[in-house]
Structure formats: structure tokens, C-alpha cells
Enzyme design. Structure first.
Site, mmCIF file in Angstrom:
data_model
loop_
_atom_site.group_PDB
_atom_site.id
_atom_site.type_symbol
_atom_site.label_atom_id
_atom_site.label_comp_id
_atom_site.label_asym_id
_atom_site.label_seq_id
_atom_site.Cartn_x
_atom_site.Cartn_y
_atom_site.Cartn_z
ATOM 1 N N LYS A 12 27.986 -86.642 -2.452
ATOM 2 C CA LYS A 12 29.399 -86.838 -2.155
ATOM 3 C C LYS A 12 29.596 -87.102 -0.662
ATOM 4 O O LYS A 12 30.347 -87.994 -0.264
ATOM 5 C CB LYS A 12 30.147 -85.568 -2.584
ATOM 6 N N ASP A 69 37.852 -82.687 -4.266
ATOM 7 C CA ASP A 69 37.538 -82.060 -5.549
ATOM 8 C C ASP A 69 37.732 -83.121 -6.626
ATOM 9 O O ASP A 69 38.773 -83.771 -6.687
ATOM 10 C CB ASP A 69 38.396 -80.824 -5.828
ATOM 11 N N SER A 70 36.707 -83.312 -7.424
ATOM 12 C CA SER A 70 36.715 -84.406 -8.394
ATOM 13 C C SER A 70 36.352 -83.897 -9.783
ATOM 14 O O SER A 70 35.699 -82.859 -9.923
ATOM 15 C CB SER A 70 35.695 -85.483 -7.994
ATOM 16 N N TYR A 152 28.046 -87.405 -13.553
ATOM 17 C CA TYR A 152 28.233 -88.147 -14.807
ATOM 18 C C TYR A 152 28.062 -89.660 -14.635
ATOM 19 O O TYR A 152 28.311 -90.417 -15.577
ATOM 20 C CB TYR A 152 29.633 -87.844 -15.368
ATOM 21 N N LYS A 173 30.224 -99.040 -6.239
ATOM 22 C CA LYS A 173 30.888 -97.770 -6.545
ATOM 23 C C LYS A 173 31.827 -97.375 -5.410
ATOM 24 O O LYS A 173 32.963 -96.964 -5.634
ATOM 25 C CB LYS A 173 29.858 -96.644 -6.801
HETATM 26 P P1 ITT Z 1 31.676 -79.628 -3.389
HETATM 27 O O1 ITT Z 1 32.652 -78.745 -4.082
HETATM 28 O O2 ITT Z 1 30.722 -78.892 -2.488
HETATM 29 O O3 ITT Z 1 32.330 -80.750 -2.658
HETATM 30 P P2 ITT Z 1 30.757 -80.240 -6.105
HETATM 31 O O4 ITT Z 1 29.483 -80.846 -6.569
HETATM 32 O O5 ITT Z 1 31.105 -78.863 -6.571
HETATM 33 O O6 ITT Z 1 30.743 -80.325 -4.492
HETATM 34 P P3 ITT Z 1 33.207 -81.240 -7.360
HETATM 35 O O7 ITT Z 1 33.595 -79.854 -7.693
HETATM 36 O O8 ITT Z 1 34.205 -82.127 -6.710
HETATM 37 O O9 ITT Z 1 31.888 -81.262 -6.441
HETATM 38 O O10 ITT Z 1 32.714 -82.047 -8.625
HETATM 39 C C1 ITT Z 1 32.565 -81.467 -9.890
HETATM 40 C C2 ITT Z 1 31.583 -82.246 -10.706
HETATM 41 O O11 ITT Z 1 32.155 -83.503 -11.062
HETATM 42 C C3 ITT Z 1 30.278 -82.583 -10.003
HETATM 43 O O12 ITT Z 1 29.375 -81.541 -10.163
HETATM 44 C C4 ITT Z 1 29.835 -83.821 -10.769
HETATM 45 O O13 ITT Z 1 29.177 -83.460 -11.955
HETATM 46 C C5 ITT Z 1 31.146 -84.479 -11.146
HETATM 47 N N1 ITT Z 1 31.480 -85.567 -10.226
HETATM 48 C C6 ITT Z 1 32.276 -85.512 -9.122
HETATM 49 N N2 ITT Z 1 32.342 -86.709 -8.521
HETATM 50 C C7 ITT Z 1 31.540 -87.542 -9.231
HETATM 51 C C8 ITT Z 1 31.171 -88.895 -9.130
HETATM 52 O O14 ITT Z 1 31.611 -89.646 -8.146
HETATM 53 N N3 ITT Z 1 30.349 -89.383 -10.046
HETATM 54 C C9 ITT Z 1 29.886 -88.636 -11.054
HETATM 55 N N4 ITT Z 1 30.167 -87.363 -11.232
HETATM 56 C C10 ITT Z 1 30.989 -86.809 -10.332
#
Ligand code: ITT
Length: 195
Positions: A12, A69-70, A152, A173
Site C-alpha cells: 500500500k 483504509d480499504s 484480493y 492499477k
Molecule cells: P494498514 O492498515 O497498515 O494500512 P492493511 O493491510 O490492514 O494496512 P486495510 O485495512 O486498508 O490495510 O486493508 C484491508 C484488506 O483489504 C487488506 O488486507 C487487503 O486484503 C485488502 N485490500 C486493500 N487494498 C487492496 C488493494 O488495493 N488490492 C487488493 N486488496 C486490497
């Protein structure tokens, strides 16, 4: 001025650095502050978690902070895994287990439409925050394709393409993703702020 990117997710972090124009800013990340513990992401929404991560880093460092947060929202699953995307298949978190679970859950589904959503929170050193959002629509395919990206990405084909995010070049992307769309808004907000 320093801006801290509040993540310890290396994939990320690289995407944010490739997308956002940090001109004039000294960019650091949570990796530069090992003494600050990981933020517990216990919010019910992406917004709540993004704000918590940004505000915690900003207040602990006295600098501006940006957090992302994604989550992946699958229509046939009522928006799951959503805010629980990282822990979808339980602890310990694993991209591979999460993808396997997603394939199992969608095994009998004809509607495989989904979207990635990113919420970016920007916090000033006092903890005043602002959130901005980006969405990328697509579909979930039936087997893993490609090795780029993370999470994913090997299962997600963005609308208008035939390859998954993990097959597409990172340049593609980073031009069309949920994260890119959110960061474009952050860029505009940041430029206004500097005026
Ligand atoms: P931080 O909180 O430290 O930033 P994280 O890995 O916990 O990192 P998130 O909570 O934002 O990040 O993301 C949750 C999940 O969503 C992450 O573990 C991935 O499986 C998925 N995800 C997030 N962004 C993605 C992307 O661009 N492509 C594919 N999967 C993604």
C-alpha cells in the site's frame, strides 16, 4: 513540512508513493516510528478506521498524517468482506486464506460484481481530520490470476479490462484504482490547503 503515511503495509505504501505527488513534503511512514504500536482497527466503517490511524499517528508524532483504509465490497455478499477484508478468513490474517474463502462463498453465485473502496483520512498535528473516498468497480473471477499487487488483486478484474489487478501493470492499477481515485481528491484538497 513532514507528512506521515500511517501504514505498515509495504504494498500500500508503494502504491501511495507512486500515485500521490508529495512535492515539497518530507514523506515518512509508520515504519519510521517502530515505537508507536499498530493501531487496533476496531471501527465499524472504513472511515472510522482511517480516521483512527491518521489521528493516532499525527498526535503521536506532531506531524500531518495520511491513512488509507480499504476494503472489497461484494454485492452478492451484502457488501462483505468490506471493513473486515483483512481478517475475512480469521486470524492469522493471510491473503491466500481470504481469497480461498471468497471463492468458496461465491461458488454458487452468478452475480460476481464487486467494488474496492478506499477511504483516506488526513489529520493535522492536533488531530483534526478530513476523509475522502474512492471506488473502483469490477468482478470477482473464479480462480487466482497474476502475481502483482496484493490482497484480493488476483481475483479482481476492474470494469473495462479483462485482466485482474494482479495481471495488469502497476502503472495501470495506480491510474484507475480505488486508491488512485481517493488520492486524486486528497491531492486537490491538499493543494487548496496550501493556498
Ligand atoms: P494498514 O492498515 O497498515 O494500512 P492493511 O493491510 O490492514 O494496512 P486495510 O485495512 O486498508 O490495510 O486493508 C484491508 C484488506 O483489504 C487488506 O488486507 C487487503 O486484503 C485488502 N485490500 C486493500 N487494498 C487492496 C488493494 O488495493 N488490492 C487488493 N486488496 C486490497
Amino acid at each position: 513540512m513532514k507528512l506521515i503515511i500511517a501504514t505498515r503495509n509495504e504494498y500500500k505504501l508503494q502504491e501511495i508513493k507512486a500515485i500521490f505527488d508529495f512535492q515539497g513534503l518530507e514523506v515518512l511512514s509508520a515504519f519510521d516510528f517502530p515505537e508507536i504500536p499498530d493501531v487496533v482497527e476496531d471501527g465499524d466503517t472504513l472511515e472510522a478506521n482511517a480516521i483512527k490511524k491518521a489521528v493516532t499517528l499525527a498526535k503521536s508524532t506532531g506531524c500531518w498524517a495520511l491513512a488509507d483504509d480499504s476494503g472489497l465490497e461484494v454485492h452478492a455478499l451484502g457488501g462483505a468482506p468490506g471493513v473486515y477484508s483483512a481478517r475475512y478468513a480469521g486470524e492469522p490474517c493471510s491473503y491466500s486464506n481470504n481469497n480461498d474463502k471468497l471463492l468458496r462463498e461465491l461458488a454458487d453465485e452468478s452475480d460476481r460484481t464487486a467494488q474496492f473502496r478506499t477511504v483516506i483520512a488526513l489529520s493535522d498535528p492536533e488531530g483534526n481530520s478530513q476523509t475522502l473516498e474512492g471506488v473502483c468497480a469490477g468482478t470477482i473471477i473464479k480462480e487466482l490470476h497474476g502475481t502483482n499487487g496484493f490482497g484480493y488483486d488476483p481475483l479482481f478484474v476492474p470494469e473495462g479490462y479483462i485482466e485482474t489487478f494482479a495481471e495488469l501493470d502497476s502503472e495501470v492499477k495506480n491510474r484507475i484504482s480505488h486508491r488512485a481515485r481517493a488520492l486524486q481528491k486528497v491531492q486537490a484538497f491538499w493543494s487548496e490547503l496550501l493556498k
